[in-house]
Every structure is written in C-alpha cells, then in structure tokens.
Design an enzyme around this catalytic site. Structure first.
Site, mmCIF file in Angstrom:
data_model
loop_
_atom_site.group_PDB
_atom_site.id
_atom_site.type_symbol
_atom_site.label_atom_id
_atom_site.label_comp_id
_atom_site.label_asym_id
_atom_site.label_seq_id
_atom_site.Cartn_x
_atom_site.Cartn_y
_atom_site.Cartn_z
ATOM 1 N N ILE A 14 0.878 -1.151 -0.034
ATOM 2 C CA ILE A 14 0.117 -0.031 -0.067
ATOM 3 C C ILE A 14 0.802 1.242 0.019
ATOM 4 C CG2 ILE A 14 -1.925 1.259 1.188
ATOM 5 C CD1 ILE A 14 -2.818 -1.397 2.271
ATOM 6 N N HIS A 15 1.023 1.628 -1.206
ATOM 7 C CA HIS A 15 1.727 3.180 -1.392
ATOM 8 C C HIS A 15 0.929 4.232 -1.654
ATOM 9 C CE1 HIS A 15 1.342 2.647 -5.608
ATOM 10 N NE2 HIS A 15 1.509 1.259 -5.487
ATOM 11 N N ALA A 16 1.279 5.181 -2.117
ATOM 12 C CA ALA A 16 0.413 6.487 -2.325
ATOM 13 C C ALA A 16 -1.065 6.272 -2.789
ATOM 14 C CB ALA A 16 1.226 7.701 -2.677
ATOM 15 N N GLU A 87 -3.093 -3.311 -9.837
ATOM 16 C CA GLU A 87 -1.860 -3.309 -10.435
ATOM 17 C C GLU A 87 -1.488 -4.696 -10.934
ATOM 18 O OE1 GLU A 87 0.468 -1.926 -6.913
ATOM 19 O OE2 GLU A 87 -0.260 0.126 -7.062
#
Length: 87
Positions: A14-16, A87
């Site tokens: 979980i990135h931006a 993704e």
C-alpha cells in the site's frame, strides 16, 4: 462492529495511490472505518495514517468498521484490497 482480515497481494503493497483509493472508498461510508496492522490501527479515511502503517506485499491487515453501514464499508474495502488495486 464488523471486522475482516485480508492479506495484501499486490507487489508494491500500500503506497500512495492505493492509499488514496482506500481513503476515497472509506469516505463514501458514514461508518467509522479503521485499517490495522500488527496491533496498530489508523483511520481508513486518513491517507497519512494509512501510509504510516508501512504495508508491504503479503502483510495481513484488518479492516474494521462501526456504524450504520459498517458491513457495506468492510465488504467494499476488502474487495478493493483483494483486487490488488488494479496493479
């Protein structure tokens, strides 16, 4: 209170971008929604809170919600988390 555990599947965790997707979805519900990892819980409507958890691939997180639409909120967030954020 409704609670469900999910293992993060996408490679980058979980990135931006995924964090912003979580916040946008959580804000559609009136319930108080939290995301937890290793005993730490943060408001799922706070991008900084989510980023502070440092969630990586294969990490188990807990989605909790309390309020009138808690079940719907948890179901929607679990579906998003399990989808890998496209993704």
């Amino acid at each position: 209170m409704v609670e469900k555990k999910v293992v993060i599947k996408n490679e980058t965790g979980i990135h931006a971008r995924p964090a912003s997707m979580i916040v946008q979805l959580a804000n559609k519900y009136g319930a108080e929604v939290t995301l937890g990892k290793d005993g730490n819980e943060v408001n799922a409507k706070s991008i900084m809170g989510i980023m502070s958890l440092g969630v990586s691939k294969s990490t188990e997180v807990t989605v909790k919600a309390e309020g009138e639409d808690a079940q719907d909120a948890v179901n929607a967030l679990v579906e998003l988390l399990e989808s890998g954020f496209g993704e």
